[in-house]
Design a protein around this motif. Structure first.
Motif, PDB file in Angstrom:
ATOM      1  N   ARG A 154      72.844  60.430  78.952  1.00  0.00           N
ATOM      2  CA  ARG A 154      73.893  59.649  78.305  1.00  0.00           C
ATOM      3  C   ARG A 154      74.504  58.745  79.356  1.00  0.00           C
ATOM      4  N   LEU A 155      74.496  57.436  79.091  1.00  0.00           N
ATOM      5  CA  LEU A 155      74.992  56.458  80.047  1.00  0.00           C
ATOM      6  C   LEU A 155      76.227  55.758  79.496  1.00  0.00           C
ATOM      7  N   ASP A 156      77.165  55.464  80.374  1.00  0.00           N
ATOM      8  CA  ASP A 156      78.275  54.593  80.010  1.00  0.00           C
ATOM      9  C   ASP A 156      77.791  53.163  80.186  1.00  0.00           C
ATOM     10  N   LEU A 157      77.530  52.501  79.094  1.00  0.00           N
ATOM     11  CA  LEU A 157      76.905  51.181  79.140  1.00  0.00           C
ATOM     12  C   LEU A 157      77.864  50.128  78.588  1.00  0.00           C
ATOM     13  N   PRO A 158      78.176  49.090  79.370  1.00  0.00           N
ATOM     14  CA  PRO A 158      79.046  48.032  78.840  1.00  0.00           C
ATOM     15  C   PRO A 158      78.299  47.191  77.812  1.00  0.00           C
ATOM     16  N   PHE A 159      79.024  46.731  76.818  1.00  0.00           N
ATOM     17  CA  PHE A 159      78.436  45.911  75.774  1.00  0.00           C
ATOM     18  C   PHE A 159      79.030  44.509  75.812  1.00  0.00           C
ATOM     19  N   ARG A 160      78.179  43.528  75.624  1.00  0.00           N
ATOM     20  CA  ARG A 160      78.629  42.149  75.441  1.00  0.00           C
ATOM     21  C   ARG A 160      78.464  41.835  73.969  1.00  0.00           C
ATOM     22  N   LEU A 161      79.561  41.552  73.284  1.00  0.00           N
ATOM     23  CA  LEU A 161      79.480  41.208  71.875  1.00  0.00           C
ATOM     24  C   LEU A 161      78.784  39.860  71.752  1.00  0.00           C
ATOM     25  N   VAL A 162      77.538  39.905  71.348  1.00  0.00           N
ATOM     26  CA  VAL A 162      76.692  38.728  71.366  1.00  0.00           C
ATOM     27  C   VAL A 162      77.145  37.711  70.311  1.00  0.00           C
ATOM     28  N   SER A 163      76.886  36.446  70.596  1.00  0.00           N
ATOM     29  CA  SER A 163      77.173  35.317  69.703  1.00  0.00           C
ATOM     30  C   SER A 163      78.645  34.952  69.595  1.00  0.00           C
ATOM     31  N   VAL A 164      79.506  35.579  70.412  1.00  0.00           N
ATOM     32  CA  VAL A 164      80.916  35.191  70.426  1.00  0.00           C
ATOM     33  C   VAL A 164      81.321  34.825  71.853  1.00  0.00           C
ATOM     34  N   ASP A 165      82.296  33.957  71.951  1.00  0.00           N
ATOM     35  CA  ASP A 165      82.757  33.482  73.256  1.00  0.00           C
ATOM     36  C   ASP A 165      84.281  33.408  73.225  1.00  0.00           C
ATOM     37  N   THR A 166      84.933  34.340  73.903  1.00  0.00           N
ATOM     38  CA  THR A 166      86.390  34.323  73.964  1.00  0.00           C
ATOM     39  C   THR A 166      86.848  33.624  75.248  1.00  0.00           C
ATOM     40  N   PRO A 167      88.085  33.153  75.298  1.00  0.00           N
ATOM     41  CA  PRO A 167      88.599  32.525  76.514  1.00  0.00           C
ATOM     42  C   PRO A 167      88.547  33.486  77.700  1.00  0.00           C
ATOM     43  N   GLU A 168      88.448  32.907  78.897  1.00  0.00           N
ATOM     44  CA  GLU A 168      88.326  33.687  80.125  1.00  0.00           C
ATOM     45  C   GLU A 168      89.689  34.048  80.707  1.00  0.00           C
ATOM     46  N   LYS A 169      89.702  35.137  81.464  1.00  0.00           N
ATOM     47  CA  LYS A 169      90.905  35.527  82.189  1.00  0.00           C
ATOM     48  C   LYS A 169      90.870  34.942  83.598  1.00  0.00           C
ATOM     49  N   SER A 170      91.899  35.218  84.390  1.00  0.00           N
ATOM     50  CA  SER A 170      92.055  34.553  85.683  1.00  0.00           C
ATOM     51  C   SER A 170      91.021  34.958  86.723  1.00  0.00           C
ATOM     52  N   ASN A 171      90.242  36.013  86.464  1.00  0.00           N
ATOM     53  CA  ASN A 171      89.202  36.367  87.428  1.00  0.00           C
ATOM     54  C   ASN A 171      88.124  35.300  87.506  1.00  0.00           C
ATOM     55  N   VAL A 172      88.048  34.431  86.515  1.00  0.00           N
ATOM     56  CA  VAL A 172      87.049  33.359  86.520  1.00  0.00           C
ATOM     57  C   VAL A 172      87.589  32.096  87.187  1.00  0.00           C
ATOM     58  N   GLY A 173      88.790  31.692  86.844  1.00  0.00           N
ATOM     59  CA  GLY A 173      89.299  30.413  87.339  1.00  0.00           C
ATOM     60  C   GLY A 173      90.355  30.494  88.411  1.00  0.00           C
ATOM     61  N   GLY A 174      90.868  31.706  88.674  1.00  0.00           N
ATOM     62  CA  GLY A 174      91.969  31.835  89.621  1.00  0.00           C
ATOM     63  C   GLY A 174      93.307  31.792  88.908  1.00  0.00           C
TER      64      GLY A 174
END
Length: 299
Positions: free
Chosen positions: A30-50
């Motif tokens: 059993r693995l803890d696996l992160p999921f990317r909700l495919v086909s959707v794009d939400t705004p980014e947080k500050s870890n991307v742009g500063g």
């Protein structure tokens, strides 16, 4: 042409409720696996742009670059005009506020739809799509509360508890639709319903599109691309020997990697997406894949 993906019945994975203990055997993990909700794009947080001030500086620099390149190197004239109102007057702050709201809404959605009888946590139905796992180790999937057939029969088809989180986010305006070939729903009718919901949310100003944000909010994809351009303008390009060189137009324009194909099957290339309404934008990584997408659409 069918979507090149797994058979939905075989691709569905039922995950245990969070915190539920599970014992495996010698060939089970059993693995803890992160999921990317495919086909959707939400705004980014500050870890991307500063931080907001830093991100705004990068967005302003990117707008300057796009103004210089409009009409050159395959960039349509007036390309920068699309971004100007989305950057002006605190575009970074607006984007980060929308990112926080989208995060809160996903938490709320999960809480409301994954609570079963007597408060028991409901399992999740996960349907991988296309690439299955991305370069960041995330499973690309459509995710929904797991319902038994009896539960599905009791709920109307419009119920939030029957929809994938992916669909709910775009239908309620918390995410832009971002279907990238071939990670599409396996049925064409599901894709059409997804795009219809996204377009309706945008036109009606739902969720993060409200309050004039239809023309004043960068999508996650647009924000990431502009931050990359702004960094290149302000900081140059880091080379393998640790030195930096001045960025070229090719460096700047590489930020727009994907090709946009609209629902009618017209290929708008890397820059024409600005003329395509939300709900009509579909994407591919390469020109060859764009051709495959056009074939799928019957263009």
């Amino acid at each position: 042409m069918a979507v090149p993906t797994f058979n939905p019945a075989k691709a569905k994975v039922i995950l245990p409720a969070p915190g539920k203990a599970e014992t495996g055997d010698g060939d089970t993990m059993r693995l803890d696996l992160p999921f990317r909700l495919v086909s959707v794009d939400t705004p980014e947080k500050s870890n991307v742009g500063g931080k907001p001030a830093v991100a705004q500086k990068r967005l302003d620099a990117a707008l300057e670059v796009l103004g210089e390149l409009s009409g050159r190197s395959g960039v349509p004239s007036g390309f920068a005009d699309y971004f100007a109102p989305r950057i002006a007057d605190g575009g970074a702050v607006r984007h980060y506020a929308a990112a926080e709201e989208a995060t809160n809404q996903l938490r709320k959605l999960r809480a409301e739809t994954t609570t079963g009888a007597k408060g028991k946590a409901r399992e999740l139905a996960v349907i991988p799509a296309g690439e299955v796992v991305d370069g960041n180790g995330r499973m690309l999937a459509y995710v929904a509360p797991y319902l038994t057939k009896a539960e599905r029969d009791r709920l109307p088809v419009t119920s939030r508890k029957r929809r994938t989180f992916n669909l709910s986010l775009v239908a309620e305006g918390w995410a832009a639709s971002f279907p990238i070939w071939p990670s599409f729903p396996s049925r064409r009718t599901d894709l059409d319903a997804f795009l219809d919901a996204a377009g309706t949310a945008w036109r009606r100003g739902k969720g993060n599109w409200a309050g004039g944000n239809k023309a004043a909010l960068l999508t996650g994809y647009e924000f990431r691309a502009l931050i990359k351009i702004g960094r290149a303008r302000l900081d140059g390009i880091l080379q393998s020997d640790g030195t930096r060189r001045e960025a070229t137009s090719r460096d700047f324009l590489s930020a727009f990697e994907r090709r946009c194909v609209d629902r009618a099957g017209v290929n708008h290339g890397r820059f024409g997406f600005v003329a395509v309404p939300h709900g009509d934008r579909l994407w591919s990584w390469t020109q060859k894949a764009a051709g495959e997408l056009q074939d799928y659409l019957g263009a």
